[in-house]
Design an enzyme around this catalytic site. Structure first.
Site, PDB file in Angstrom:
ATOM      1  N   ASN A 141      15.690  -0.676   5.762  1.00  0.00           N
ATOM      2  CA  ASN A 141      16.342   0.268   6.673  1.00  0.00           C
ATOM      3  C   ASN A 141      15.318   0.786   7.675  1.00  0.00           C
ATOM      4  O   ASN A 141      14.134   0.445   7.616  1.00  0.00           O
ATOM      5  CB  ASN A 141      17.058   1.384   5.895  1.00  0.00           C
ATOM      6  CG  ASN A 141      16.091   2.238   5.095  1.00  0.00           C
ATOM      7  OD1 ASN A 141      14.939   2.438   5.489  1.00  0.00           O
ATOM      8  ND2 ASN A 141      16.544   2.744   3.963  1.00  0.00           N
TER       9      ASN A 141
ATOM     10  N   ASP B 176      22.093  -2.717  -1.892  1.00  0.00           N
ATOM     11  CA  ASP B 176      21.889  -3.863  -2.795  1.00  0.00           C
ATOM     12  C   ASP B 176      23.014  -4.883  -2.625  1.00  0.00           C
ATOM     13  O   ASP B 176      22.789  -6.103  -2.688  1.00  0.00           O
ATOM     14  CB  ASP B 176      21.845  -3.392  -4.255  1.00  0.00           C
ATOM     15  CG  ASP B 176      20.712  -2.400  -4.501  1.00  0.00           C
ATOM     16  OD1 ASP B 176      19.672  -2.516  -3.829  1.00  0.00           O
ATOM     17  OD2 ASP B 176      20.879  -1.515  -5.359  1.00  0.00           O
TER      18      ASP B 176
ATOM     19  N   GLY C   1      29.555   4.421  -8.793  1.00  0.00           N
ATOM     20  CA  GLY C   1      28.572   3.696  -9.588  1.00  0.00           C
ATOM     21  C   GLY C   1      27.801   2.660  -8.793  1.00  0.00           C
ATOM     22  O   GLY C   1      28.076   2.417  -7.611  1.00  0.00           O
TER      23      GLY C   1
END
Ligand code: RIB
Length: 299
Positions: free
Chosen positions: A180, A246, A281
């Protein structure tokens, strides 16, 4: 091509909170959920769900066997994960606020018990041209990068979480950086925040590499020596941003490893991470390929 993800596996303890706890403050949480996580595990699951032939290497304690089961259920090969008797699995304490943002405390545990012998044995079972995906949550990263490069593997680095150790790694061996704008600024040691400029400067510094720079709601940029692609972000209502990056990494690399264009890989990765943000999650939020392909963006 096969893809090896050599990285962390964590037990994520996710606390839903009104706001992140401040210095000196004690707050109550609204809920606690336990998820499989770790940047390595999440990226392996995203790679496998995207369709890549994925193996994971790393280490857990005996308390983390359910992490293996969840990876196997997603189609990840886990024979290169060491199960250690005398150390706990890595874990993460995650606060998830009402905007869906998070902040995380890591405990390295078994993720910091990788040995050079394990690295040699794992990398020896892959071939030149195979991909190795790395993050910054395990020890012996420099050694693993060196050995993977010598083996002729393509080295993918997601330098997250960013710390001073990243600058000591043999970054000249990296074929793909996925990062990033904050991580890019830290690697380049600049205050610059403009994505286009950061991508150009990263390419100047690492001319042999391809750069994938994620810019949150501003989308992402792909740049290599021949082309630059600007990818928009798909707008969604955030529930939990954990593992969105991810998911992007796993989907992007799976597409590149299967010979797709960078343009297609960027778009699919953006769609996959948009879906992940709408779910609670880490690993459980990563969508299946079919869901990503059928996703209708709500722009
Ligand atoms: O990228 C998200 C991950 O970071 C979480 O699953 C947590 O375990 C930390 O590693």
């Amino acid at each position: 091509m096969k893809v090896l993800c050599f990285g962390s596996l964590n037990i994520d303890y996710t606390y839903k909170v009104e706001h992140f706890v401040q210095k000196g403050e004690t707050i109550s949480s609204q809920s606690l959920q336990v998820f499989s996580g770790g940047k390595g595990l999440n990226q392996s699951i995203a790679l496998a769900k995207a369709g890549a032939d994925t193996s994971h290497a790393g280490a857990i304690g005996t308390d983390g066997r359910f992490l293996l089961e969840q990876m196997e259920a997603a189609g990840v090969h886990t024979e290169h994960v060491a199960v250690l008797e005398d150390v706990r699995s890595g874990n993460a304490i995650i606060q998830n606020d009402k905007e869906g943002d998070n902040c995380i405390i890591l405990y390295g545990g078994a993720n910091q018990a990788i040995t050079r012998e394990q690295a040699d044995s794992v990398i020896g079972s892959f071939a030149p041209g195979d991909y190795i995906v790395l993050q910054n949550e395990i020890n012996e990263l420099a050694y693993i990068m060196q050995k993977a490069h010598e083996r002729g593997m393509k080295v993918i680095l997601n330098p997250s979480p960013m710390d001073e150790k990243i600058k000591t790694l043999p970054l000249e061996y990296v074929d793909f950086f996925l990062l990033n704008e904050v991580e890019a600024g830290q690697i380049l040691e600049t205050e610059e925040t403009e994505g286009e400029i950061l991508a150009d400067r990263l390419l100047e510094r690492f001319p042999g590499a391809a750069i994938v720079l994620t810019l949150g709601s501003k989308g992402s940029i792909y740049a290599d020596g021949k082309q630059k692609i600007r990818q928009k972000a798909y707008r969604v209502k955030a529930v939990d941003t954990t593992a969105a990056g991810d998911t992007f990494t796993g989907y992007f690399i799976a597409e590149m490893a299967s010979g797709q264009t960078a343009e297609r890989a960027m778009d699919l990765a953006s769609r996959a991470s948009a879906i992940a943000v709408t779910r609670a999650g880490a690993a459980p939020s990563i969508p299946l390929r079919k869901e990503v392909e059928e996703y209708v963006p709500n722009l």
